[in-house]
Design an enzyme around this catalytic site. Structure first.
Site, PDB file in Angstrom:
ATOM      1  N   HIS A 126       0.820  -1.203   0.000  1.00  0.00           N
ATOM      2  CA  HIS A 126       0.000   0.000   0.000  1.00  0.00           C
ATOM      3  C   HIS A 126       0.861   1.264   0.000  1.00  0.00           C
ATOM      4  CE1 HIS A 126      -4.050  -1.472   0.226  1.00  0.00           C
ATOM      5  NE2 HIS A 126      -3.842  -2.187   1.321  1.00  0.00           N
ATOM      6  N   CYS A 180       0.240   2.698  -4.669  1.00  0.00           N
ATOM      7  CA  CYS A 180      -0.509   3.880  -5.090  1.00  0.00           C
ATOM      8  C   CYS A 180       0.249   5.153  -4.741  1.00  0.00           C
ATOM      9  CB  CYS A 180      -1.877   3.890  -4.410  1.00  0.00           C
ATOM     10  SG  CYS A 180      -2.933   2.556  -4.973  1.00  0.00           S
TER      11      CYS A 180
END
Length: 329
Positions: free
Chosen positions: A96, A149
């Site tokens: 993440h 991301c």
């Protein structure tokens, strides 16, 4: 006699298994990259450090060391401390990412900064990577692949070669990725909410207050005093997407959209595209070519993310991981 060039790597995969933030393909990404480093680029297995958060139950060669923020930074610092001029250093992160807003009175452009999210949520920010690259010996290279991301710009103040400012993107021509793909993104509020339960600090406070309360000196340098200008370096960042985009975590199934990006095995869309580019081009390919070809592959598959390249002009056209052309027989 000139010493032999070292090839050193740190690979990190965070799947966050058993949490609401679980991903599927991150550990597969780094296992595939480890195999590629050995088979294609000549890395010795003993010079590759792998940190994953799996329990070994899926036969994916578990790591003995969890990818916490402190452990990741320690592994990277040890790798850099071993380096000498001419060495090749490599860091692959799959997991993440998030964006961190500036604290009041900090920052100068008002834009949030990029960070990766280790398994303990002790964020590692673009400032940490800037400071790390500044410690790399002159003449060595530090190549970073971040399949997360908001990964564009993860080395603070590194020059953009491929990205939203360096070219014009045909965003309108992209279709959304498969509905089953998950973004490798944790919203800022989710990060603060997760940390506040352990820190005892009110959730209305900036994430810096939570991280400093929980991790002290192991918290990101971004949240402590730092005043160092970037120096000319060998830092090279290949990011899975732009700062304002998400990177897809593709599930392991027979879904038509996933086929050809990860096959039947869960993966990161960008990590898998890189593997496909390298497999299709056995001769050395430049950093620019790897990113450009991965972009085209993801666009053709309908993934709405645009990999980017940040590095010096010379490193943009240098071979990925300094691979040398085999001499003709």
């Amino acid at each position: 006699m000139e010493g032999k060039k070292q090839m050193l790597a740190t690979l990190v995969g965070c799947n966050y298994a058993g949490t609401p933030h679980e991903l599927r393909g991150c550990i597969n990404d780094v296992v595939a990259m480890r195999d590629t480093l050995v088979a294609r680029f000549g890395f010795a297995p003993r010079d590759i450090t792998v940190l994953t958060d799996d329990d070994g139950g899926r036969g994916s060669s578990p790591s003995a060391v969890l990818p916490t923020g402190a452990n990741i930074k320690r592994a990277l610092a040890e790798m850099v401390s071993r380096a000498a001029p001419g060495d090749v250093l490599f860091f692959h992160y799959s997991g993440h990412g998030t964006l961190v807003p500036h604290r009041r009175g900090h920052g100068h452009d008002g834009r949030p900064d990029e960070a990766i999210v280790p398994c303990d949520f002790n964020l590692i920010t673009d400032v940490d990577f800037r400071q790390l690259v500044d410690r790399v010996p002159q003449g060595a290279t530090f190549t970073m692949v971040s399949d997360s991301c908001h990964s564009g710009g993860l080395i603070d103040q590194e020059k953009e070669q491929i990205g939203p400012s360096a070219d014009q993107l045909a965003v309108d021509s992209c279709t959304p990725p498969a509905a089953s793909a998950r973004a490798r993104f944790l919203p800022y509020a989710t990060v603060v909410g997760h940390l506040s339960g352990a820190s005892g600090v009110n959730a209305s406070h900036h994430v810096a207050d939570h991280l400093l309360a929980l991790f002290g000196a192991d918290a990101s340098a971004k949240f402590r005093h730092h005043d160092n200008a970037p120096s000319p370096d060998g830092g090279i960042l290949l990011s899975g997407c732009q700062t304002d985009e998400t990177s897809a975590d593709v599930p392991g199934d027979d879904d038509e959209e996933a086929a050809g990006v990860g096959g039947n095995k869960a993966c990161g869309a960008f990590s898998s595209a890189m593997q496909a580019v390298l497999a299709a081009h056995p001769a050395p390919v430049s950093n620019r070519e790897v990113v450009s070809r991965a972009r085209e592959m993801l666009r053709e598959k309908g993934f709405e993310q645009h990999p980017c390249l940040y590095c010096s002009d010379a490193n943009a056209d240098a071979p990925f991981l300094c691979q040398q052309q085999e001499p003709a027989l």
